[in-house]
Design an enzyme around this catalytic site. Sequence first.
Site, PDB file in Angstrom:
ATOM      1  N   GLU A  48      -0.680 -10.199   1.738  1.00 48.65           N
ATOM      2  CA  GLU A  48      -1.997 -10.009   1.135  1.00 48.65           C
ATOM      3  C   GLU A  48      -2.194 -10.981  -0.027  1.00 48.65           C
ATOM      4  O   GLU A  48      -1.221 -11.383  -0.673  1.00 48.65           O
ATOM      5  CB  GLU A  48      -2.128  -8.594   0.578  1.00 48.65           C
TER       6      GLU A  48
ATOM      7  N   ASP B 229       5.963   0.996  -0.032  1.00 48.76           N
ATOM      8  CA  ASP B 229       4.500   1.006   0.084  1.00 48.76           C
ATOM      9  C   ASP B 229       4.049   0.559   1.481  1.00 48.76           C
ATOM     10  O   ASP B 229       3.122   1.120   2.042  1.00 48.76           O
ATOM     11  CB  ASP B 229       3.908   0.071  -0.979  1.00 48.76           C
TER      12      ASP B 229
ATOM     13  N   LYS C  28       2.543  -9.206  -1.758  1.00 50.75           N
ATOM     14  CA  LYS C  28       1.257  -9.238  -2.473  1.00 50.75           C
ATOM     15  C   LYS C  28       1.111 -10.559  -3.222  1.00 50.75           C
ATOM     16  O   LYS C  28       2.100 -11.235  -3.505  1.00 50.75           O
ATOM     17  CB  LYS C  28       1.192  -8.074  -3.446  1.00 50.75           C
TER      18      LYS C  28
ATOM     19  N   HIS D  23      -2.672   5.461   7.406  1.00 52.08           N
ATOM     20  CA  HIS D  23      -3.995   5.001   7.820  1.00 52.08           C
ATOM     21  C   HIS D  23      -3.922   3.809   8.773  1.00 52.08           C
ATOM     22  O   HIS D  23      -4.889   3.501   9.454  1.00 52.08           O
ATOM     23  CB  HIS D  23      -4.905   4.716   6.614  1.00 52.08           C
TER      24      HIS D  23
ATOM     25  N   LYS E  24       0.870   9.141   2.233  1.00 50.49           N
ATOM     26  CA  LYS E  24       2.177   8.526   2.048  1.00 50.49           C
ATOM     27  C   LYS E  24       2.369   8.176   0.578  1.00 50.49           C
ATOM     28  O   LYS E  24       1.376   8.027  -0.116  1.00 50.49           O
ATOM     29  CB  LYS E  24       2.316   7.272   2.922  1.00 50.49           C
TER      30      LYS E  24
ATOM     31  N   HIS F 156       3.711   1.907   6.936  1.00 51.21           N
ATOM     32  CA  HIS F 156       2.804   1.253   7.892  1.00 51.21           C
ATOM     33  C   HIS F 156       3.525   0.367   8.911  1.00 51.21           C
ATOM     34  O   HIS F 156       3.278   0.452  10.107  1.00 51.21           O
ATOM     35  CB  HIS F 156       1.797   0.395   7.140  1.00 51.21           C
TER      36      HIS F 156
ATOM     37  N   LYS G 234      -6.272   2.372  12.295  1.00 49.95           N
ATOM     38  CA  LYS G 234      -6.875   1.040  12.443  1.00 49.95           C
ATOM     39  C   LYS G 234      -7.068   0.763  13.926  1.00 49.95           C
ATOM     40  O   LYS G 234      -6.130   0.923  14.710  1.00 49.95           O
ATOM     41  CB  LYS G 234      -5.947  -0.038  11.869  1.00 49.95           C
TER      42      LYS G 234
HETATM   43  C1  BG6 Z   1      -2.001   0.780   1.415  1.00 51.33           C
HETATM   44  C2  BG6 Z   1      -1.057   0.194   0.414  1.00 51.33           C
HETATM   45  O1  BG6 Z   1      -1.428   1.905   2.025  1.00 51.33           O
HETATM   46  O2  BG6 Z   1      -2.310  -0.198   2.394  1.00 51.33           O
HETATM   47  C3  BG6 Z   1      -1.667  -1.039  -0.234  1.00 51.33           C
HETATM   48  O3  BG6 Z   1      -0.750   1.154  -0.584  1.00 51.33           O
HETATM   49  C4  BG6 Z   1      -2.112  -2.034   0.816  1.00 51.33           C
HETATM   50  O4  BG6 Z   1      -0.755  -1.634  -1.140  1.00 51.33           O
HETATM   51  C5  BG6 Z   1      -2.977  -1.338   1.864  1.00 51.33           C
HETATM   52  O5  BG6 Z   1      -2.860  -3.044   0.173  1.00 51.33           O
HETATM   53  C6  BG6 Z   1      -3.303  -2.263   3.011  1.00 51.33           C
HETATM   54  O6  BG6 Z   1      -4.110  -1.592   3.934  1.00 51.33           O
HETATM   55  P1  BG6 Z   1      -5.551  -2.111   4.296  1.00 51.33           P
HETATM   56  O7  BG6 Z   1      -6.189  -0.999   5.049  1.00 51.33           O
HETATM   57  O8  BG6 Z   1      -6.230  -2.450   3.015  1.00 51.33           O
HETATM   58  O9  BG6 Z   1      -5.360  -3.305   5.128  1.00 51.33           O
END
Ligand code: BG6
Length: 484
Positions: free
Chosen positions: A221, A240, A344, A183, A153, A245, A187
Site C-alpha cells: 500500500e 494486521d 505500508k 473483510h 480482527k 487477510h 471483496k
Molecule cells: C485492514 C488493515 O484490515 O485492511 C489496514 O487494518 C489495511 O491496515 C486494510 O490498509 C486494507 O484493506 P482495503 O479494503 O482497504 O484494501
Amino acid sequence: METSPPSVAGFVADRPAPGDPVPQTLLLLGASGDLAARLLLPGLGRLVASGAQPGLRLIGSGTDDWDDERWRRRVADSFALVGADGPRETEVVRAARYLPADVTGEEDLRRLLAACHGQVVIFFALPPAITARAAAALARIGLPPGTRLMLEKPFGTDAVSARSLNDILAGLVPEDQVHRIDHFLGKSTVVNILGLRFANRIFEPVLNSAHVACVDIVFDETLGLEGRAGYYDGTGALVDMVQSHLLQVLALMAMDAPPTLDARDLRGRKAQVLRATRVWDDDPVRWSRRARYTAGEVDGRRLPGYADEPGIDPARGTETLAEVVLAVDTWRWAGVPFRLRSGKALAGTRKEAIVTFKQPPRVPTGLTGYEQPDRLRIGFGPDRLGLDVNVNGPGNPLELDQVHLMADFGPGELPPYGEVLRGAFEGDPTLSVRGDTAEDCWRIVEPVLEAWRAGAVPLQEYPAGSPGPKDFLLTPAPGEMRRH
Ligand code: BG6
C-alpha cells in the site's frame, strides 16, 4: 453436542406477523471508533440502500459520552460517504440510538440488550482484550435466543487467547452464529478466485506442484499509518495483514474444490489447507523479513518516519512491512513456496496474487529469447485478472516475447463490509472465519512472531515512497521485469 445458550431474563422478542421479515437490531460495540465510521457504517449504508434489512434498528454504544443526535450525525455522514442517503437509510438514521456504556460490565450490557428489538446482531468493533472481556460478561448474563455475534480482527492476540475466546463464544451461541469478520472475504475479487478456479477447465488442472513454481500473495500500500497508532503499533504488518487477510487469500488459492459453496463445505476446504500450512522449512529466521519505513515522500505527500509518528513507541520495533514464505503440505502443493508480503508507505500500490508457472520442459531449439515464465495474476485493487504468456514476438517470428493479457473483474454489488454484514444478517457464515481456522492462522505465524521478538530477524528500514528493502524475495511486478 450443542447446548442452548442461556437467555436474558425479561427479554421479549418482537413477534412479526406470519410472512413478515424478522425485525433485527444491530448493536455496535465500539461505535464511536474509527472502524465504524470508515468501513462498517458505509458498508451498512450500502446494504440498507440495496433494499436489504427493512426495519433495521441500529444501536451504537461505547465509552464516549455521545447522545443520539451525535451518533445520528456520525451514521448519516458515514452513509453519505457512499451516497447512501435515500429514504430507507434516512429511516435507519432517524431511529438510531446511542447508549454510552462500559461494554465489559454486566449491568450496562443488560441495559443495551433490553434496548434491542427482534433478533440481535452484536458487532464487536473493539480491541481483542476488550472483546474477550465483553464476551465473558455476556456469557454471565446470557443472550436473547438467535443472537448473532460479529467479531473484528485480530481474533485474539495469539493461539492461546484465540482458543480461550472461542471457548467463551461456544458457551454463548452455536458456532454458525459467530461471524469472525475478515473483510477480504467480502471483496468481490477474492470471491472471484472461486469462479476462476472452479468454473473453468483451463487453470485448475495446472494449479499444482507439477506446474507451479511459486505463489505470491502481495498487498503493498502507499498508505502510511493514517492516524491509527493506537491500533497499529500493537499489531504490525504481520498480524494486521498476513495473519488475517492474506492467509484467507492463500486458503482460497490453495484449497481443493468444495462440492458446494455452503458454509460447511467451503470453510471445511479452507480449514484443511490452512491446517497443512507452516513456515517454509520450519525456519522463520531464514524465511521471514520485517522492516519499517523512515521519512519519505509518497504520492507527493511527505510522511514522517513510522517511529516518529505521534503515539508510536519506537522501542516496540513494530514492523510496517512483513514477508513470510510458507509451505502448504498437501499432495497438490508440496514443494511450492507461498510467499506472502504486505507493506505500508511503499512507492506504489500492488495488490495481487501471482501464480508463477514452471518453465516448459523444453523450448524447441530454434525458438529463442525465452526469459520469463508464465504467470497468472489476480488483482485485488484494481480488481482484475492478468495472464503473462510467452508468444512469438513481432518481427522475427522465432524470437519469443511475453504479452500481458488483462481483464477487469466486474465490481461487486456491495463493498466488503456490506457483504460481511449481509452474511450475519442473513445468518450465513460462509464468508466468516471458522473458530478452528482462526486458531490455525495464529499457529502459522507464531514461530515468526517468536523469532522477531527474540531479535533473530533484523528490523530493516526503507524510506517511505521507496519499493521497500532491497533483498526481498518476491517476484517482480510486470513493469519491473527485465525485458528483452
Ligand atoms: C485492514 C488493515 O484490515 O485492511 C489496514 O487494518 C489495511 O491496515 C486494510 O490498509 C486494507 O484493506 P482495503 O479494503 O482497504 O484494501
